[in-house]
Design a protein around this motif. Structure first.
Motif, mmCIF file in Angstrom:
data_model
loop_
_atom_site.group_PDB
_atom_site.id
_atom_site.type_symbol
_atom_site.label_atom_id
_atom_site.label_comp_id
_atom_site.label_asym_id
_atom_site.label_seq_id
_atom_site.Cartn_x
_atom_site.Cartn_y
_atom_site.Cartn_z
ATOM 1 N N MET A 89 0.827 -1.198 0.000
ATOM 2 C CA MET A 89 0.000 0.000 0.000
ATOM 3 C C MET A 89 0.868 1.258 0.000
ATOM 4 O O MET A 89 0.361 2.357 0.066
ATOM 5 C CB MET A 89 -0.941 -0.010 1.199
ATOM 6 N N SER A 90 2.161 1.121 -0.119
ATOM 7 C CA SER A 90 3.038 2.288 -0.023
ATOM 8 C C SER A 90 2.793 3.317 -1.114
ATOM 9 O O SER A 90 2.937 4.510 -0.884
ATOM 10 C CB SER A 90 4.499 1.840 -0.033
ATOM 11 N N GLY A 91 2.418 2.898 -2.304
ATOM 12 C CA GLY A 91 2.128 3.845 -3.376
ATOM 13 C C GLY A 91 0.792 4.543 -3.216
ATOM 14 O O GLY A 91 0.566 5.616 -3.772
ATOM 15 N N PHE A 92 -0.094 3.916 -2.454
ATOM 16 C CA PHE A 92 -1.422 4.487 -2.268
ATOM 17 C C PHE A 92 -1.384 5.835 -1.563
ATOM 18 O O PHE A 92 -1.952 6.806 -2.075
ATOM 19 C CB PHE A 92 -2.322 3.493 -1.527
ATOM 20 N N PRO A 93 -0.718 5.959 -0.405
ATOM 21 C CA PRO A 93 -0.684 7.272 0.248
ATOM 22 C C PRO A 93 -0.045 8.350 -0.627
ATOM 23 O O PRO A 93 -0.502 9.491 -0.636
ATOM 24 C CB PRO A 93 0.144 7.036 1.520
ATOM 25 N N ALA A 94 0.981 7.986 -1.379
ATOM 26 C CA ALA A 94 1.631 8.969 -2.256
ATOM 27 C C ALA A 94 0.685 9.427 -3.359
ATOM 28 O O ALA A 94 0.619 10.624 -3.674
ATOM 29 C CB ALA A 94 2.906 8.374 -2.853
ATOM 30 N N ALA B 60 -9.112 5.471 -9.176
ATOM 31 C CA ALA B 60 -8.190 4.430 -9.630
ATOM 32 C C ALA B 60 -7.290 3.965 -8.478
ATOM 33 O O ALA B 60 -7.018 2.762 -8.342
ATOM 34 C CB ALA B 60 -7.351 4.941 -10.799
ATOM 35 N N ALA B 61 -6.833 4.899 -7.658
ATOM 36 C CA ALA B 61 -5.981 4.540 -6.524
ATOM 37 C C ALA B 61 -6.731 3.644 -5.539
ATOM 38 O O ALA B 61 -6.186 2.643 -5.055
ATOM 39 C CB ALA B 61 -5.467 5.798 -5.830
ATOM 40 N N VAL B 62 -7.968 3.991 -5.254
ATOM 41 C CA VAL B 62 -8.782 3.180 -4.343
ATOM 42 C C VAL B 62 -9.018 1.794 -4.945
ATOM 43 O O VAL B 62 -8.876 0.777 -4.259
ATOM 44 C CB VAL B 62 -10.125 3.881 -4.031
ATOM 45 N N ASP B 63 -9.363 1.754 -6.221
ATOM 46 C CA ASP B 63 -9.647 0.472 -6.877
ATOM 47 C C ASP B 63 -8.424 -0.447 -6.917
ATOM 48 O O ASP B 63 -8.573 -1.670 -6.944
ATOM 49 C CB ASP B 63 -10.163 0.698 -8.292
#
Length: 114
Positions: free
Chosen positions: A1-6, A48-51
């Motif tokens: 999930m590291s790319g998600f917060p960014a 898209a990030a959530v999906d």
């Protein structure tokens, strides 16, 4: 999930930045056409990030992100294809734009801390 917060932080920053440059002012028409393309684009980025996340989203970011995405959806649909919001219609718009701006900054800051 590291790319998600960014990704969330970048999208929320883009929203906050465009709204920083176009704050609602009393007495004049609001140039929604100048900000709506950015809001729509970042709404799509956030979706898209959530999906792309296979796990449940972390709280409290999930609740705050849901609020931001809700405001973005509201502005996207309500002001679709408008170039300006006339002063007589500005009370609701000012509230919605201001709330979106506040929530974008909150989400940006929370995502950056993750």
């Amino acid at each position: 999930m590291s790319g998600f917060p960014a990704a969330v932080a970048a999208a929320a920053s883009a929203v906050a930045d465009v709204l920083d440059g176009h704050r609602p002012r009393g007495g004049g028409a609001y140039p929604i056409g100048a900000v709506l393309p950015v809001l729509v684009e970042q709404h799509d980025v956030l979706r898209a990030a959530v999906d792309a996340v296979p796990d449940p989203l972390p709280e409290p970011l999930a609740a705050e992100l849901a609020g931001l995405m809700s405001y973005l959806q509201l502005l996207r649909v309500r002001y679709h294809r408008l170039s300006t919001i006339e002063p007589q219609d500005s009370v609701f718009a000012t509230r919605a734009i201001t709330a979106t701006h506040v929530e974008a900054r909150r989400v940006r800051d929370r995502a950056k801390r993750m």
